[in-house]
Design an enzyme around this catalytic site. Sequence first.
Site, PDB file in Angstrom:
ATOM      1  CG  ASN A   6      50.066   8.620 -69.671  1.00 48.31           C
ATOM      2  OD1 ASN A   6      49.837   9.507 -70.467  1.00 48.31           O
ATOM      3  ND2 ASN A   6      51.046   7.763 -69.834  1.00 48.31           N
ATOM      4  CG  HIS A   9      46.281   9.433 -75.225  1.00 39.30           C
ATOM      5  ND1 HIS A   9      47.209   9.384 -76.246  1.00 39.30           N
ATOM      6  CD2 HIS A   9      46.298   8.210 -74.647  1.00 39.30           C
ATOM      7  CE1 HIS A   9      47.747   8.182 -76.289  1.00 39.30           C
ATOM      8  NE2 HIS A   9      47.219   7.448 -75.327  1.00 39.30           N
ATOM      9  NE  ARG A  44      55.110   6.896 -77.581  1.00 31.18           N
ATOM     10  CZ  ARG A  44      55.537   5.680 -77.900  1.00 31.18           C
ATOM     11  NH1 ARG A  44      56.530   5.527 -78.755  1.00 31.18           N
ATOM     12  NH2 ARG A  44      54.977   4.630 -77.380  1.00 31.18           N
ATOM     13  CD  GLU A  69      55.207   5.814 -69.784  1.00 32.48           C
ATOM     14  OE1 GLU A  69      54.206   6.132 -69.117  1.00 32.48           O
ATOM     15  OE2 GLU A  69      55.152   5.273 -70.888  1.00 32.48           O
ATOM     16  CG  HIS A 190      50.195  -0.806 -71.481  1.00 35.81           C
ATOM     17  ND1 HIS A 190      49.417  -1.310 -72.465  1.00 35.81           N
ATOM     18  CD2 HIS A 190      51.024   0.088 -72.066  1.00 35.81           C
ATOM     19  CE1 HIS A 190      49.769  -0.756 -73.615  1.00 35.81           C
ATOM     20  NE2 HIS A 190      50.744   0.101 -73.399  1.00 35.81           N
TER      21      HIS A 190
HETATM   22  N1  PXP Z   1      52.460   2.672 -67.990  1.00 33.66           N
HETATM   23  C1  PXP Z   1      53.336   2.717 -69.013  1.00 33.66           C
HETATM   24  C2  PXP Z   1      54.759   2.370 -68.739  1.00 33.66           C
HETATM   25  C3  PXP Z   1      52.921   3.096 -70.303  1.00 33.66           C
HETATM   26  O1  PXP Z   1      53.810   3.124 -71.316  1.00 33.66           O
HETATM   27  C4  PXP Z   1      51.591   3.466 -70.515  1.00 33.66           C
HETATM   28  C5  PXP Z   1      51.146   3.944 -71.870  1.00 33.66           C
HETATM   29  O2  PXP Z   1      51.681   5.201 -72.112  1.00 33.66           O
HETATM   30  C6  PXP Z   1      50.716   3.424 -69.413  1.00 33.66           C
HETATM   31  C7  PXP Z   1      51.167   3.003 -68.167  1.00 33.66           C
HETATM   32  C8  PXP Z   1      49.274   3.821 -69.533  1.00 33.66           C
HETATM   33  O3  PXP Z   1      48.634   2.930 -70.396  1.00 33.66           O
HETATM   34  P1  PXP Z   1      47.171   3.262 -70.894  1.00 33.66           P
HETATM   35  O4  PXP Z   1      47.255   4.509 -71.720  1.00 33.66           O
HETATM   36  O5  PXP Z   1      46.801   2.052 -71.694  1.00 33.66           O
HETATM   37  O6  PXP Z   1      46.322   3.447 -69.665  1.00 33.66           O
END
Ligand code: PXP
Length: 236
Positions: A6, A9, A44, A69, A190
Amino acid sequence: MRLAVNIDHFATVREARGGIEPDPVHAAVIAELAGASGIVCHLREDRRHVNDRDVRVLRDTITTKLDLEMAATPKIITIAMDIVPELVTIVPEKREELTTEGGLAVAGNEAHYSELTQRFHDRGIEVSLFIEPEASQIEAAAACGVDIIELHTGTYANARSRAAKDIQLERLRVASALAAQAGLVVTAGHGLDLRNIGPLAEIHAIEEVSIGHALVARAMFIGLEQAVREFIVAIA
Ligand code: PXP
């Protein structure tokens, strides 16, 4: 187990100055070259990190799999239908939250998610629902005809004691077995990091994890390519 990265950030850091650096698209390329199985970004409603340009350029650049997402709002659905990612992951979204807080309430809303899934399938887009590791949500997701469920690992990640962690791991183990039996591809995410990923990686029904924050944090010290490689070793 595969690693989807992901890259939200990287865009968060860019937005801190409102400029063009660092570009999350560059991050996506490096993550792919280091072995990521896919790139995840969350468009978002408030565009606090990834924006519409990023999603478009990511679409043209990524060679593995783009997992968009998103909250199932009409405007974001329209963008997804236009961009055509390989996969959409539907999440609940609250403007005031720092990050996605809980899983979707699929049970009781099967008609809504079935119809949405069909619309995405008609466009050739796979559908994943982000849900809590609960039987009722898994059964409802299966009934909607989705391809994938992503199990919310936040409660596991936040568990402090050994006993609390074990309880959450068992919930994830049972839930992933149930989902796999129902014919669903199981992923998870997550709050996962290098400290908590090991025991989760032993749940073989989970085919892929989606990791953002901890990977970006690690990348700040050792570089993104090396951080991706480290996480891949940790889940092997
Ligand atoms: N999966 C989903 C559905 C999420 O919303 C997030 C956060 O954006 C993540 C995975 C990744 O989580 P983290 O940033 O805590 O690794």
